[in-house]
Write a protein that holds these residues in place. Structure first.
Motif, PDB file in Angstrom:
ATOM      1  N   ARG A 237     -10.385 -52.142   7.549  1.00 60.05           N
ATOM      2  CA  ARG A 237      -9.708 -50.846   7.624  1.00 60.05           C
ATOM      3  C   ARG A 237      -9.792 -50.221   9.009  1.00 60.05           C
ATOM      4  O   ARG A 237      -8.824 -49.640   9.499  1.00 60.05           O
ATOM      5  CB  ARG A 237     -10.306 -49.895   6.583  1.00 60.05           C
ATOM      6  CG  ARG A 237      -9.590 -48.556   6.498  1.00 60.05           C
ATOM      7  CD  ARG A 237     -10.153 -47.683   5.396  1.00 60.05           C
ATOM      8  NE  ARG A 237      -9.931 -48.259   4.074  1.00 60.05           N
ATOM      9  CZ  ARG A 237     -10.274 -47.661   2.928  1.00 60.05           C
ATOM     10  NH1 ARG A 237     -10.864 -46.461   2.963  1.00 60.05           N
ATOM     11  NH2 ARG A 237     -10.049 -48.231   1.776  1.00 60.05           N
ATOM     12  N   TYR A 238     -10.941 -50.342   9.657  1.00 59.02           N
ATOM     13  CA  TYR A 238     -11.163 -49.592  10.895  1.00 59.02           C
ATOM     14  C   TYR A 238     -11.442 -50.439  12.132  1.00 59.02           C
ATOM     15  O   TYR A 238     -11.390 -49.906  13.241  1.00 59.02           O
ATOM     16  CB  TYR A 238     -12.352 -48.634  10.710  1.00 59.02           C
ATOM     17  CG  TYR A 238     -12.178 -47.621   9.617  1.00 59.02           C
ATOM     18  CD1 TYR A 238     -11.214 -46.615   9.718  1.00 59.02           C
ATOM     19  CD2 TYR A 238     -12.985 -47.667   8.481  1.00 59.02           C
ATOM     20  CE1 TYR A 238     -11.057 -45.672   8.709  1.00 59.02           C
ATOM     21  CE2 TYR A 238     -12.834 -46.722   7.467  1.00 59.02           C
ATOM     22  CZ  TYR A 238     -11.867 -45.728   7.583  1.00 59.02           C
ATOM     23  OH  TYR A 238     -11.707 -44.799   6.591  1.00 59.02           O
ATOM     24  N   ALA A 239     -11.792 -51.691  11.967  1.00 55.61           N
ATOM     25  CA  ALA A 239     -12.282 -52.445  13.127  1.00 55.61           C
ATOM     26  C   ALA A 239     -11.821 -53.906  13.098  1.00 55.61           C
ATOM     27  O   ALA A 239     -12.622 -54.823  13.244  1.00 55.61           O
ATOM     28  CB  ALA A 239     -13.809 -52.372  13.170  1.00 55.61           C
ATOM     29  N   LYS A 240     -10.513 -54.111  12.893  1.00 57.92           N
ATOM     30  CA  LYS A 240     -10.000 -55.476  12.780  1.00 57.92           C
ATOM     31  C   LYS A 240     -10.224 -56.291  14.052  1.00 57.92           C
ATOM     32  O   LYS A 240     -10.591 -57.461  14.003  1.00 57.92           O
ATOM     33  CB  LYS A 240      -8.495 -55.443  12.450  1.00 57.92           C
ATOM     34  CG  LYS A 240      -8.202 -55.162  10.990  1.00 57.92           C
ATOM     35  CD  LYS A 240      -6.711 -55.262  10.707  1.00 57.92           C
ATOM     36  CE  LYS A 240      -6.447 -55.029   9.214  1.00 57.92           C
ATOM     37  NZ  LYS A 240      -5.002 -55.083   8.900  1.00 57.92           N
ATOM     38  N   LYS A 241      -9.987 -55.670  15.197  1.00 54.05           N
ATOM     39  CA  LYS A 241     -10.120 -56.411  16.465  1.00 54.05           C
ATOM     40  C   LYS A 241     -11.577 -56.613  16.856  1.00 54.05           C
ATOM     41  O   LYS A 241     -11.936 -57.655  17.425  1.00 54.05           O
ATOM     42  CB  LYS A 241      -9.370 -55.674  17.583  1.00 54.05           C
ATOM     43  CG  LYS A 241      -7.861 -55.700  17.424  1.00 54.05           C
ATOM     44  CD  LYS A 241      -7.181 -55.036  18.620  1.00 54.05           C
ATOM     45  CE  LYS A 241      -5.666 -55.089  18.482  1.00 54.05           C
ATOM     46  NZ  LYS A 241      -4.976 -54.420  19.628  1.00 54.05           N
ATOM     47  N   HIS A 242     -12.398 -55.616  16.583  1.00 53.37           N
ATOM     48  CA  HIS A 242     -13.807 -55.694  16.978  1.00 53.37           C
ATOM     49  C   HIS A 242     -14.673 -55.299  15.777  1.00 53.37           C
ATOM     50  O   HIS A 242     -15.113 -54.139  15.659  1.00 53.37           O
ATOM     51  CB  HIS A 242     -14.097 -54.774  18.163  1.00 53.37           C
ATOM     52  CG  HIS A 242     -13.231 -55.044  19.355  1.00 53.37           C
ATOM     53  ND1 HIS A 242     -13.381 -56.156  20.147  1.00 53.37           N
ATOM     54  CD2 HIS A 242     -12.174 -54.336  19.863  1.00 53.37           C
ATOM     55  CE1 HIS A 242     -12.479 -56.135  21.102  1.00 53.37           C
ATOM     56  NE2 HIS A 242     -11.725 -55.047  20.967  1.00 53.37           N
ATOM     57  N   PRO A 243     -14.936 -56.240  14.857  1.00 54.28           N
ATOM     58  CA  PRO A 243     -15.716 -55.927  13.660  1.00 54.28           C
ATOM     59  C   PRO A 243     -17.059 -55.297  13.999  1.00 54.28           C
ATOM     60  O   PRO A 243     -17.745 -55.720  14.926  1.00 54.28           O
ATOM     61  CB  PRO A 243     -15.892 -57.297  12.992  1.00 54.28           C
ATOM     62  CG  PRO A 243     -14.752 -58.120  13.495  1.00 54.28           C
ATOM     63  CD  PRO A 243     -14.516 -57.651  14.895  1.00 54.28           C
ATOM     64  N   VAL A 244     -17.434 -54.290  13.227  1.00 57.20           N
ATOM     65  CA  VAL A 244     -18.691 -53.577  13.456  1.00 57.20           C
ATOM     66  C   VAL A 244     -19.838 -54.226  12.686  1.00 57.20           C
ATOM     67  O   VAL A 244     -20.957 -54.339  13.197  1.00 57.20           O
ATOM     68  CB  VAL A 244     -18.554 -52.091  13.055  1.00 57.20           C
ATOM     69  CG1 VAL A 244     -19.910 -51.375  13.151  1.00 57.20           C
ATOM     70  CG2 VAL A 244     -17.520 -51.399  13.933  1.00 57.20           C
ATOM     71  N   PHE A 245     -19.545 -54.665  11.455  1.00 57.62           N
ATOM     72  CA  PHE A 245     -20.623 -55.108  10.579  1.00 57.62           C
ATOM     73  C   PHE A 245     -20.514 -56.589  10.208  1.00 57.62           C
ATOM     74  O   PHE A 245     -19.423 -57.095   9.963  1.00 57.62           O
ATOM     75  CB  PHE A 245     -20.629 -54.285   9.281  1.00 57.62           C
ATOM     76  CG  PHE A 245     -20.905 -52.825   9.495  1.00 57.62           C
ATOM     77  CD1 PHE A 245     -22.155 -52.402   9.928  1.00 57.62           C
ATOM     78  CD2 PHE A 245     -19.913 -51.874   9.282  1.00 57.62           C
ATOM     79  CE1 PHE A 245     -22.420 -51.053  10.132  1.00 57.62           C
ATOM     80  CE2 PHE A 245     -20.166 -50.529   9.476  1.00 57.62           C
ATOM     81  CZ  PHE A 245     -21.422 -50.107   9.906  1.00 57.62           C
ATOM     82  N   PRO A 246     -21.658 -57.270  10.128  1.00 56.73           N
ATOM     83  CA  PRO A 246     -21.675 -58.629   9.587  1.00 56.73           C
ATOM     84  C   PRO A 246     -21.608 -58.568   8.062  1.00 56.73           C
ATOM     85  O   PRO A 246     -21.902 -57.530   7.469  1.00 56.73           O
ATOM     86  CB  PRO A 246     -23.038 -59.169  10.037  1.00 56.73           C
ATOM     87  CG  PRO A 246     -23.910 -57.951  10.046  1.00 56.73           C
ATOM     88  CD  PRO A 246     -23.018 -56.802  10.488  1.00 56.73           C
ATOM     89  N   GLU A 247     -21.221 -59.659   7.439  1.00 55.29           N
ATOM     90  CA  GLU A 247     -21.292 -59.773   5.986  1.00 55.29           C
ATOM     91  C   GLU A 247     -22.582 -60.528   5.666  1.00 55.29           C
ATOM     92  O   GLU A 247     -22.658 -61.740   5.846  1.00 55.29           O
ATOM     93  CB  GLU A 247     -20.069 -60.492   5.429  1.00 55.29           C
ATOM     94  CG  GLU A 247     -18.785 -59.682   5.594  1.00 55.29           C
ATOM     95  CD  GLU A 247     -17.573 -60.374   4.980  1.00 55.29           C
ATOM     96  OE1 GLU A 247     -17.748 -61.065   3.945  1.00 55.29           O
ATOM     97  OE2 GLU A 247     -16.464 -60.230   5.532  1.00 55.29           O
TER      98      GLU A 247
END
Length: 366
Positions: free
Chosen positions: A206-216
């Motif tokens: 939703r908010y960070a497609k280019k630069h993911p904030v969180f790992p899964e």
């Protein structure tokens, strides 16, 4: 709804849960293999609610593995979840004492505060602030389906509080604020990690497609067997059937002597037919590293008194080094408080940085 339709739905849910567990187990095995190769790439988060003292079940179920992860070189973090005490309890009486005793037991068991960050929920505001955006990423139905929410509510006898309903989201905050990518758990807690993975994925999409904030994060599924209490039921502080890590040798002996057995003189290991005798044998097996069946054969016709004497000697021998380290640490409670204060300071720095990243991703930096 017909009985047949209801049965089909139950079967479908069961199949879905089974498939989810198999996928998690495969991911767990692969992650463990990767940790062996490069432990420094991994960050672990785990913790406890300070509702009382730690017991042997905690040690064999989780603490031993935390120490092993720390010593392998995994970036280790332990949260003392003090806010979670009030999910199902009406008081915070004794909470400071419980928190400090957790820290004592962690360190006595081998947790090194130079390698592992130990901190509390209530001291890290930025971590808790992640609850707001995270709550927008889950539905009410998803929260109600969480088995821990259901079981905790039933066990407490309380009405469902907002905090208990959102417990899984708060745990997601615990895990994700420090970007933990491994979470050691038992099978029962797998849904918590699954919803954390969902929240991380949805935030990034939703908010960070280019630069993911969180790992899964991946769940590391514990291989430890369920450890029964001295009465054959689940080991639990509320049942009074637990051997506390900080108990004295005399207190431990008294508790074991009082534990129920049965009228059969010959000692055998049969968890179904003889749960109480088998619980004592299981405890002895864990602390000695011997097979409970072999211990039972060794005691044979000597009876419950001989079994209890064996368990007392075995448990007290196992806990002696822990008690000695704990007693030494307890001489300087200012140091114990300093460990917690330093952990809280580190956790705040990490949480503040993560919250800033979240605000950046959401366009909320004005």
């Amino acid at each position: 709804m017909t009985d047949e339709t209801q049965e089909q739905q139950i079967t479908a849910v069961g199949n879905e849960m089974s498939a989810s567990f198999l996928a998690a187990k495969k991911r767990s095995d692969a992650t463990l293999a990767a940790i062996e190769q490069n432990p420094g790439k991994f960050t672990m988060l785990t913790g406890d609610r300070p509702t009382g003292r730690l017991h042997l079940g905690h040690y064999f179920g989780s603490i031993r593995e935390r120490v092993a992860m720390q010593n392998r070189g995994v970036n280790s973090n332990i949260i003392i979840a003090d806010y979670q005490v009030i999910t199902d309890r009406d008081t915070t009486a004794h909470i400071e004492d419980n928190v400090l005793n957790l820290v004592l037991d962690y360190m006595a068991a081998g947790i090194d505060p130079e390698k592992t960050m130990i901190f509390t929920h209530s001291a890290v505001p930025a971590e808790n602030q992640l609850m707001l955006p995270f709550l927008s990423l889950v539905t009410e139905a998803e929260l109600h389906r969480n088995p821990t929410v259901k079981s905790e509510m039933e066990a407490s006898g309380h009405a469902l509080t907002g905090l208990l309903l959102t417990y899984p989201v708060h745990q997601a905050c615990d895990i994700l604020f420090c970007k933990a990518n491994v979470v050691p758990i038992g099978k029962d807690n797998l849904p918590h990690v699954e919803i954390t993975r969902t929240i991380a994925r949805r935030f990034n999409e939703r908010y960070a497609k280019k630069h993911p904030v969180f790992p899964e994060p991946a769940a590391i599924l514990s291989e430890a067997p369920e450890i029964p209490g001295l009465d054959g039921r689940k080991m639990s502080k509320s049942y009074g059937n637990s051997i506390m890590l900080g108990a004295t040798a005399q207190e431990t002996a008294k508790l074991i002597k009082k534990s129920p057995t049965d009228s059969e003189r010959r000692i055998t290991f049969d968890p179904i037919a003889r749960p109480q005798v088998s619980a004592l044998l299981t405890t002895a097996g864990l602390v000695t590293g011997h097979d409970p069946k072999e211990i039972a054969e060794e005691i044979g016709d000597s009876g419950a008194g001989a079994l209890k004497a064996y368990v007392i000697e075995s448990v007290n021998g196992f806990l002696e080094p822990h008690r000695a380290r704990r007693e030494e640490l307890a001489k300087d409670m200012d140091y114990v408080r300093d460990v917690l204060a330093e952990g809280n300071k580190k956790a705040n720095a990490i949480a503040n940085e993560t919250l800033e990243q979240v605000r950046d991703a959401m366009g909320m930096r004005y």
